[in-house]
Design a protein around this motif. Structure first.
Motif, PDB file in Angstrom:
ATOM      1  N   LEU A  32       0.830  -1.210   0.000  1.00  0.00           N
ATOM      2  CA  LEU A  32       0.000   0.000   0.000  1.00  0.00           C
ATOM      3  C   LEU A  32       0.862   1.257   0.000  1.00  0.00           C
ATOM      4  CD1 LEU A  32      -2.806  -1.026   2.524  1.00  0.00           C
ATOM      5  CD2 LEU A  32      -3.009  -0.787   0.038  1.00  0.00           C
ATOM      6  N   ILE A  33       1.943   1.218   0.745  1.00  0.00           N
ATOM      7  CA  ILE A  33       2.861   2.359   0.771  1.00  0.00           C
ATOM      8  C   ILE A  33       3.525   2.533  -0.590  1.00  0.00           C
ATOM      9  CG2 ILE A  33       5.050   3.168   1.770  1.00  0.00           C
ATOM     10  CD1 ILE A  33       3.961   2.017   4.463  1.00  0.00           C
ATOM     11  N   GLU A  34       3.973   1.432  -1.170  1.00  0.00           N
ATOM     12  CA  GLU A  34       4.596   1.501  -2.498  1.00  0.00           C
ATOM     13  C   GLU A  34       3.611   2.023  -3.541  1.00  0.00           C
ATOM     14  OE1 GLU A  34       7.261  -1.183  -5.559  1.00  0.00           O
ATOM     15  OE2 GLU A  34       6.291  -2.178  -3.865  1.00  0.00           O
ATOM     16  N   GLU A  35       2.377   1.568  -3.478  1.00  0.00           N
ATOM     17  CA  GLU A  35       1.346   2.035  -4.413  1.00  0.00           C
ATOM     18  C   GLU A  35       1.114   3.537  -4.271  1.00  0.00           C
ATOM     19  OE1 GLU A  35      -3.436   1.478  -4.768  1.00  0.00           O
ATOM     20  OE2 GLU A  35      -2.248  -0.334  -4.425  1.00  0.00           O
ATOM     21  N   ALA A  36       1.082   4.029  -3.042  1.00  0.00           N
ATOM     22  CA  ALA A  36       0.882   5.462  -2.805  1.00  0.00           C
ATOM     23  C   ALA A  36       2.027   6.275  -3.403  1.00  0.00           C
ATOM     24  CB  ALA A  36       0.771   5.736  -1.307  1.00  0.00           C
ATOM     25  N   LEU A  37       3.240   5.805  -3.228  1.00  0.00           N
ATOM     26  CA  LEU A  37       4.402   6.510  -3.776  1.00  0.00           C
ATOM     27  C   LEU A  37       4.425   6.436  -5.293  1.00  0.00           C
ATOM     28  CD1 LEU A  37       7.040   5.240  -1.203  1.00  0.00           C
ATOM     29  CD2 LEU A  37       5.999   7.535  -1.289  1.00  0.00           C
ATOM     30  N   TYR A  78      -2.725  10.812  14.240  1.00  0.00           N
ATOM     31  CA  TYR A  78      -3.355  10.381  12.997  1.00  0.00           C
ATOM     32  C   TYR A  78      -2.468   9.448  12.183  1.00  0.00           C
ATOM     33  CZ  TYR A  78      -6.526  13.969  14.428  1.00  0.00           C
ATOM     34  OH  TYR A  78      -7.394  14.723  15.184  1.00  0.00           O
ATOM     35  N   GLY A  79      -1.301   9.091  12.706  1.00  0.00           N
ATOM     36  CA  GLY A  79      -0.464   8.082  12.066  1.00  0.00           C
ATOM     37  C   GLY A  79      -1.057   6.708  12.329  1.00  0.00           C
ATOM     38  N   PRO A  80      -0.443   5.676  11.800  1.00  0.00           N
ATOM     39  CA  PRO A  80      -0.976   4.317  12.019  1.00  0.00           C
ATOM     40  C   PRO A  80      -0.992   3.961  13.505  1.00  0.00           C
ATOM     41  CG  PRO A  80       0.772   4.306  10.358  1.00  0.00           C
ATOM     42  CD  PRO A  80       0.751   5.672  10.955  1.00  0.00           C
ATOM     43  N   ASP A  81      -2.017   3.244  13.897  1.00  0.00           N
ATOM     44  CA  ASP A  81      -2.102   2.757  15.273  1.00  0.00           C
ATOM     45  C   ASP A  81      -1.167   1.568  15.489  1.00  0.00           C
ATOM     46  OD1 ASP A  81      -4.067   4.604  16.009  1.00  0.00           O
ATOM     47  OD2 ASP A  81      -5.692   3.268  15.385  1.00  0.00           O
ATOM     48  N   ASP A  82      -1.082   0.722  14.450  1.00  0.00           N
ATOM     49  CA  ASP A  82      -0.277  -0.488  14.545  1.00  0.00           C
ATOM     50  C   ASP A  82       1.108  -0.247  13.954  1.00  0.00           C
ATOM     51  OD1 ASP A  82      -2.476  -1.877  15.591  1.00  0.00           O
ATOM     52  OD2 ASP A  82      -3.222  -2.335  13.580  1.00  0.00           O
ATOM     53  N   PRO A  83       2.135  -0.847  14.552  1.00  0.00           N
ATOM     54  CA  PRO A  83       3.475  -0.685  13.992  1.00  0.00           C
ATOM     55  C   PRO A  83       3.549  -1.294  12.595  1.00  0.00           C
ATOM     56  CG  PRO A  83       3.531  -1.938  16.063  1.00  0.00           C
ATOM     57  CD  PRO A  83       2.105  -1.667  15.738  1.00  0.00           C
ATOM     58  N   LEU A  84       4.300  -0.622  11.738  1.00  0.00           N
ATOM     59  CA  LEU A  84       4.504  -1.141  10.396  1.00  0.00           C
ATOM     60  C   LEU A  84       5.643  -2.149  10.411  1.00  0.00           C
ATOM     61  CD1 LEU A  84       4.296   2.140   8.298  1.00  0.00           C
ATOM     62  CD2 LEU A  84       2.597   0.321   8.419  1.00  0.00           C
ATOM     63  N   PRO A  85       5.562  -3.138   9.536  1.00  0.00           N
ATOM     64  CA  PRO A  85       6.720  -4.026   9.417  1.00  0.00           C
ATOM     65  C   PRO A  85       7.886  -3.229   8.817  1.00  0.00           C
ATOM     66  CG  PRO A  85       5.120  -4.474   7.692  1.00  0.00           C
ATOM     67  CD  PRO A  85       4.491  -3.466   8.611  1.00  0.00           C
ATOM     68  N   PRO A  86       9.089  -3.710   8.960  1.00  0.00           N
ATOM     69  CA  PRO A  86      10.209  -3.008   8.330  1.00  0.00           C
ATOM     70  C   PRO A  86       9.956  -2.862   6.827  1.00  0.00           C
ATOM     71  CG  PRO A  86      11.017  -4.715   9.804  1.00  0.00           C
ATOM     72  CD  PRO A  86       9.525  -4.896   9.700  1.00  0.00           C
ATOM     73  N   LEU A  87      10.112  -1.637   6.341  1.00  0.00           N
ATOM     74  CA  LEU A  87       9.884  -1.354   4.921  1.00  0.00           C
ATOM     75  C   LEU A  87      11.199  -1.471   4.158  1.00  0.00           C
ATOM     76  CD1 LEU A  87       7.578   1.761   5.408  1.00  0.00           C
ATOM     77  CD2 LEU A  87       6.871  -0.597   4.870  1.00  0.00           C
ATOM     78  N   ASP A  88      11.116  -1.882   2.927  1.00  0.00           N
ATOM     79  CA  ASP A  88      12.302  -2.046   2.088  1.00  0.00           C
ATOM     80  C   ASP A  88      12.957  -0.691   1.846  1.00  0.00           C
ATOM     81  OD1 ASP A  88      14.189  -2.536   0.094  1.00  0.00           O
ATOM     82  OD2 ASP A  88      12.888  -3.929  -0.987  1.00  0.00           O
ATOM     83  N   PRO A  89      14.207  -0.518   2.249  1.00  0.00           N
ATOM     84  CA  PRO A  89      14.894   0.761   2.030  1.00  0.00           C
ATOM     85  C   PRO A  89      14.991   1.146   0.557  1.00  0.00           C
ATOM     86  CG  PRO A  89      16.183  -0.647   3.495  1.00  0.00           C
ATOM     87  CD  PRO A  89      15.041  -1.468   2.984  1.00  0.00           C
ATOM     88  N   LYS A  90      14.824   0.189  -0.327  1.00  0.00           N
ATOM     89  CA  LYS A  90      14.857   0.490  -1.758  1.00  0.00           C
ATOM     90  C   LYS A  90      13.694   1.383  -2.182  1.00  0.00           C
ATOM     91  CE  LYS A  90      17.460  -3.570  -3.071  1.00  0.00           C
ATOM     92  NZ  LYS A  90      17.510  -4.788  -3.871  1.00  0.00           N
ATOM     93  N   LEU A  91      12.693   1.511  -1.331  1.00  0.00           N
ATOM     94  CA  LEU A  91      11.569   2.404  -1.628  1.00  0.00           C
ATOM     95  C   LEU A  91      11.961   3.877  -1.530  1.00  0.00           C
ATOM     96  CD1 LEU A  91       8.623   0.618   0.215  1.00  0.00           C
ATOM     97  CD2 LEU A  91       9.026   0.745  -2.246  1.00  0.00           C
ATOM     98  N   ARG A  92      13.121   4.156  -0.959  1.00  0.00           N
ATOM     99  CA  ARG A  92      13.530   5.553  -0.774  1.00  0.00           C
ATOM    100  C   ARG A  92      13.605   6.311  -2.095  1.00  0.00           C
ATOM    101  NH1 ARG A  92      18.762   5.493   2.856  1.00  0.00           N
ATOM    102  NH2 ARG A  92      19.274   3.954   1.289  1.00  0.00           N
ATOM    103  N   GLY A  93      14.182   5.710  -3.132  1.00  0.00           N
ATOM    104  CA  GLY A  93      14.283   6.385  -4.426  1.00  0.00           C
ATOM    105  C   GLY A  93      12.908   6.729  -4.983  1.00  0.00           C
ATOM    106  N   LEU A  94      11.974   5.801  -4.859  1.00  0.00           N
ATOM    107  CA  LEU A  94      10.604   6.041  -5.294  1.00  0.00           C
ATOM    108  C   LEU A  94       9.973   7.169  -4.483  1.00  0.00           C
ATOM    109  CD1 LEU A  94       8.163   5.194  -7.028  1.00  0.00           C
ATOM    110  CD2 LEU A  94       7.659   3.464  -5.269  1.00  0.00           C
TER     111      LEU A  94
END
Length: 142
Positions: A32-37, A78-94
């Protein structure tokens, strides 16, 4: 625009996005995060970027940046209530490309902030977020 501040999560749209992350199974949250970016980053410089896509991209980028070493935590109610799993650092460029698009010409979100004479202050916050997503020396990852 249901916005009450300049923070990355200070709008109904960003709050709804983080709510959708909480509603999603943990294994689907990164997608979902990748799709938003991707929605913001793939909009060409000549195309108009809708405010909704811009707000969601900024929130997604802030969630990614929070997981970077030294990254600013998401301290908004208003951020997420639940902790996010570790996100792929490769998403930074996107994320960097998405944020560049959010503050570029033909961005409805930038225009909305300009309508209330807050575009410079708001875009400075987005640029600071962008800077937090680059590696030391200003090189973006991925």
């Amino acid at each position: 625009m249901g916005t009450w501040g300049m923070g990355h999560f200070d709008s109904d749209t960003a709050a709804d996005f983080t709510g959708s992350l909480d509603d999603a199974p943990p294994g689907k949250r990164e997608a979902l995060i990748e799709e938003a970016l991707t929605s913001a980053a793939r909009t060409g410089a000549e195309e108009y970027l809708d405010a909704y896509d811009g707000v969601v991209a900024v929130a997604a980028a802030a969630l990614l940046a929070a997981q970077m070493p030294g990254g600013a935590p998401v301290d908004s109610v208003y951020g997420p209530d639940d902790p996010l799993p570790p996100l792929d650092p490769k998403l930074r460029g996107l994320a960097v490309r998405a944020l560049d698009r959010v503050v570029a010409d033909e961005s409805e979100l930038l225009e909305l902030w300009a309508d209330v004479s807050q575009d410079e202050q708001w875009s400075a916050g987005v640029r600071a977020l962008r800077a937090s997503l680059t590696e030391p020396g200003g090189q973006e990852a991925g």
